[in-house]
Motif scaffolding. Structure first.
Motif, PDB file in Angstrom:
ATOM      1  N   PRO A  25      17.749   1.336  15.623  1.00  0.00           N
ATOM      2  CA  PRO A  25      18.630   0.313  15.049  1.00  0.00           C
ATOM      3  C   PRO A  25      18.116  -1.080  15.408  1.00  0.00           C
ATOM      4  O   PRO A  25      17.751  -1.350  16.545  1.00  0.00           O
ATOM      5  N   GLY A  26      18.010  -1.927  14.415  1.00  0.00           N
ATOM      6  CA  GLY A  26      17.500  -3.279  14.620  1.00  0.00           C
ATOM      7  C   GLY A  26      16.004  -3.422  14.360  1.00  0.00           C
ATOM      8  O   GLY A  26      15.490  -4.529  14.330  1.00  0.00           O
ATOM      9  N   SER A  27      15.303  -2.293  14.175  1.00  0.00           N
ATOM     10  CA  SER A  27      13.875  -2.363  13.873  1.00  0.00           C
ATOM     11  C   SER A  27      13.678  -3.056  12.527  1.00  0.00           C
ATOM     12  O   SER A  27      14.505  -2.933  11.630  1.00  0.00           O
ATOM     13  N   GLN A  28      12.577  -3.766  12.407  1.00  0.00           N
ATOM     14  CA  GLN A  28      12.256  -4.403  11.139  1.00  0.00           C
ATOM     15  C   GLN A  28      11.115  -3.658  10.475  1.00  0.00           C
ATOM     16  O   GLN A  28      10.178  -3.233  11.147  1.00  0.00           O
ATOM     17  N   VAL A  29      11.224  -3.500   9.181  1.00  0.00           N
ATOM     18  CA  VAL A  29      10.186  -2.834   8.404  1.00  0.00           C
ATOM     19  C   VAL A  29       9.701  -3.795   7.331  1.00  0.00           C
ATOM     20  O   VAL A  29      10.379  -4.762   6.983  1.00  0.00           O
ATOM     21  N   SER A  30       8.517  -3.533   6.830  1.00  0.00           N
ATOM     22  CA  SER A  30       7.998  -4.323   5.723  1.00  0.00           C
ATOM     23  C   SER A  30       7.495  -3.374   4.651  1.00  0.00           C
ATOM     24  O   SER A  30       7.258  -2.193   4.904  1.00  0.00           O
ATOM     25  N   PHE A  31       7.352  -3.893   3.447  1.00  0.00           N
ATOM     26  CA  PHE A  31       6.884  -3.119   2.311  1.00  0.00           C
ATOM     27  C   PHE A  31       5.605  -3.770   1.804  1.00  0.00           C
ATOM     28  O   PHE A  31       5.485  -4.994   1.793  1.00  0.00           O
ATOM     29  N   ARG A  32       4.645  -2.935   1.399  1.00  0.00           N
ATOM     30  CA  ARG A  32       3.380  -3.435   0.895  1.00  0.00           C
ATOM     31  C   ARG A  32       2.980  -2.612  -0.314  1.00  0.00           C
ATOM     32  O   ARG A  32       3.100  -1.387  -0.300  1.00  0.00           O
ATOM     33  N   GLN A  33       2.513  -3.299  -1.352  1.00  0.00           N
ATOM     34  CA  GLN A  33       2.031  -2.596  -2.533  1.00  0.00           C
ATOM     35  C   GLN A  33       0.536  -2.354  -2.372  1.00  0.00           C
ATOM     36  O   GLN A  33      -0.228  -3.255  -2.039  1.00  0.00           O
ATOM     37  N   THR A  34       0.123  -1.119  -2.600  1.00  0.00           N
ATOM     38  CA  THR A  34      -1.291  -0.763  -2.481  1.00  0.00           C
ATOM     39  C   THR A  34      -2.010  -1.057  -3.798  1.00  0.00           C
ATOM     40  O   THR A  34      -1.380  -1.343  -4.814  1.00  0.00           O
ATOM     41  N   ALA A  35      -3.329  -0.986  -3.763  1.00  0.00           N
ATOM     42  CA  ALA A  35      -4.136  -1.273  -4.952  1.00  0.00           C
ATOM     43  C   ALA A  35      -3.807  -0.349  -6.123  1.00  0.00           C
ATOM     44  O   ALA A  35      -3.890  -0.757  -7.279  1.00  0.00           O
ATOM     45  N   ASP A  36      -3.409   0.880  -5.805  1.00  0.00           N
ATOM     46  CA  ASP A  36      -3.094   1.824  -6.888  1.00  0.00           C
ATOM     47  C   ASP A  36      -1.626   1.762  -7.327  1.00  0.00           C
ATOM     48  O   ASP A  36      -1.165   2.590  -8.101  1.00  0.00           O
ATOM     49  N   GLY A  37      -0.863   0.763  -6.828  1.00  0.00           N
ATOM     50  CA  GLY A  37       0.514   0.550  -7.272  1.00  0.00           C
ATOM     51  C   GLY A  37       1.586   1.201  -6.423  1.00  0.00           C
ATOM     52  O   GLY A  37       2.768   0.995  -6.657  1.00  0.00           O
TER      53      GLY A  37
END
Length: 77
Positions: A25-37
């Motif tokens: 709880p409280g962890s931060q996540v990020s999102f990343r788009q890869t080259a293949d979408g």
């Protein structure tokens, strides 16, 4: 594994994925788009860039009392 998106755009990350990433709880996540979408979910780095005013935060030490501040604002000595 799959999950459902709520009306607010929220999802529950499956426990197996939380355990794998070490999410708490409280962890931060990020999102990343890869080259293949594809979109990758990543644990956000704990070594984030400091914001420009972050290093100025803190306590300046012993300050004036409320009465002293009020006297200064009123022009009293």
């Amino acid at each position: 594994m799959s999950t459902t998106v709520t009306a607010k755009g929220q999802v529950t990350i499956p426990k197996a994925v939380r355990d794998l990433l070490g999410l708490k709880p409280g962890s931060q996540v990020s999102f990343r788009q890869t080259a293949d979408g594809r979109i990758e979910l990543l644990l956000a780095s704990k070594t984030r860039k400091t914001r420009r005013f972050q290093k100025l935060r803190g306590h300046a030490g012993q300050g004036l009392s409320t009465d002293a501040i009020m006297a200064l604002t009123r022009g009293e000595k």
